[in-house]
Design an enzyme around this catalytic site. Structure first.
Site, PDB file in Angstrom:
ATOM      1  CG  ASP A  99      -2.957   5.176   7.947  1.00 19.12           C
ATOM      2  OD1 ASP A  99      -1.798   4.867   8.277  1.00 19.12           O
ATOM      3  OD2 ASP A  99      -3.389   5.047   6.783  1.00 19.12           O
ATOM      4  CG  HIS A 151      -0.983   3.915   4.419  1.00 20.71           C
ATOM      5  ND1 HIS A 151      -1.669   3.157   5.352  1.00 20.71           N
ATOM      6  CD2 HIS A 151      -0.436   3.047   3.543  1.00 20.71           C
ATOM      7  CE1 HIS A 151      -1.558   1.885   5.045  1.00 20.71           C
ATOM      8  NE2 HIS A 151      -0.807   1.782   3.953  1.00 20.71           N
ATOM      9  CB  SER A 155      -0.955   0.002   1.198  1.00 18.96           C
ATOM     10  OG  SER A 155      -0.256  -0.199   2.406  1.00 18.96           O
TER      11      SER A 155
END
Length: 349
Positions: A327, A330, A105
């Site tokens: 998160d 990311h 990702s």
């Protein structure tokens, strides 16, 4: 108004210098050492106008109001110049060619950043997007440029056999697809560290033996050796340019950047001051550099983005994402991955 004019004038002077100086590599510049500075000509695009951003990375859409993170520009050390990303020039350079990002990702993060950078440069361009499970292909039709995300968390193979899912550290079958592209950007590490239930395999096959598990750092090293051997033997590097994207850091432990009472990236609004990160570099950084050095020829370019990204504790989605979780792994788009692509672009000049 005057301040904005002065900032923009300074920026254009930098661009002129970049042209005069020429290739950063040729002049001994290390684009990966430096610090983050405020630049009012940033961001490079309006993320609200980009049609490619997934909900995980769309921080403004999901409520982030402090947008200072968009105003930082990476300034390399020793007077080196990082050219501004030129999307039209990039598309011209790759007219009729194919680009592929391969990895997890974090590859999706940098992939979508590139799409936004290009779309902002040619907003009226015709494009076609095809999503097949976790793989994405976007073709900028006016230029014939095909840009693909190939999802591969570990780069090496995982196969389902009678005993279960087997991680095959000596095998890369998908390489038959990858090698047909003109530019390859690889990334892996994050999933090597996963434990159940997130772990993707039940057994490991290595050197002809089936193991229930093995040291994860050594598994990463073994997988990387297999990948490096594949590049050497299967990729025609006279036609295909190969990059390896360095480890992308997470920010869950404030002690790593000198704030021991902080336990996530939530509420972080400024980069780490200066050019060094208190906790040092993560383990995979040295392994990647060692394996690239051990290759028979220097045919892989390292996109060494770890340290500059470590300094950006403010650049993660935190709670401002479509998954509604915390998160700090990311990155917001626009944001830090734009600089990764900016350095990639500079490396291709």
């Amino acid at each position: 108004m005057v301040k904005i004019f002065i900032d923009e004038f300074k920026y254009f002077l930098v661009i002129i210098l970049a042209v005069l100086i020429g290739s950063s590599e040729a002049n001994g510049c290390d684009l990966f050492e430096g610090n983050w500075i405020i630049d009012n000509s940033y961001p490079l695009y309006d993320s609200k106008a980009c049609p490619f951003i997934r909900r995980e990375f769309d921080c403004i859409k999901f409520g982030r109001t402090n947008l200072d993170y968009l105003k930082y520009r990476w300034q390399p050390s020793n007077g080196c110049v990082l050219p501004r990303f030129d999307g039209k020039d990039f598309l011209e350079k790759f007219r009729g060619k194919k680009i592929m990002y391969i990895g997890d990702s974090l590859s999706l993060n940098i992939y979508e950043s590139l799409l936004c950078l290009l779309h902002a440069a040619v907003p009226q361009v015709k494009y076609n997007q095809v999503i097949l499970r976790e793989n994405v292909t976007v073709t900028f039709l006016d230029y014939g440029v095909e840009i693909v995300l190939f999802h591969s968390n570990l780069l090496v193979d995982i196969e389902v056999e009678k005993i279960g899912r087997v991680l095959k550290l000596d095998s890369i079958k998908d390489g038959q697809i990858w090698k047909n592209f003109d530019l390859l950007i690889f990334n892996t590490w994050l999933w090597y560290t996963r434990r159940p239930p997130g772990q993707q395999w039940d057994f490991v096959e290595y050197n002809g033996k089936i193991l229930k598990d093995m040291d994860r750092v050594e598994a990463f090293r073994a997988g990387l050796k297999t990948w490096a051997k594949w590049v050497e033997t299967d990729v025609d590097t006279t036609k295909t340019k190969v990059f390896f994207q360095g480890t992308s850091p997470a920010h869950y432990h404030g002690s790593e950047w000198g704030e021991p009472t902080v336990n996530s990236c939530l509420n972080e609004t400024t980069p780490v001051n200066g050019s060094t990160y208190p906790s040092g570099l993560p383990i995979p950084v040295d392994i990647v550099k060692e394996e690239l050095k051990n290759m028979s020829k220097p045919i892989v370019n390292l996109l060494d983005i770890t340290k500059l990204s470590q300094l950006r504790k403010d650049g993660h989605p935190s709670i401002y994402n479509g998954n509604h979780g915390l998160d700090c792994t990311h990155w917001c788009i626009g944001g830090v991955p734009d600089t990764w692509n900016q350095i990639l672009y500079a490396s291709l000049l």
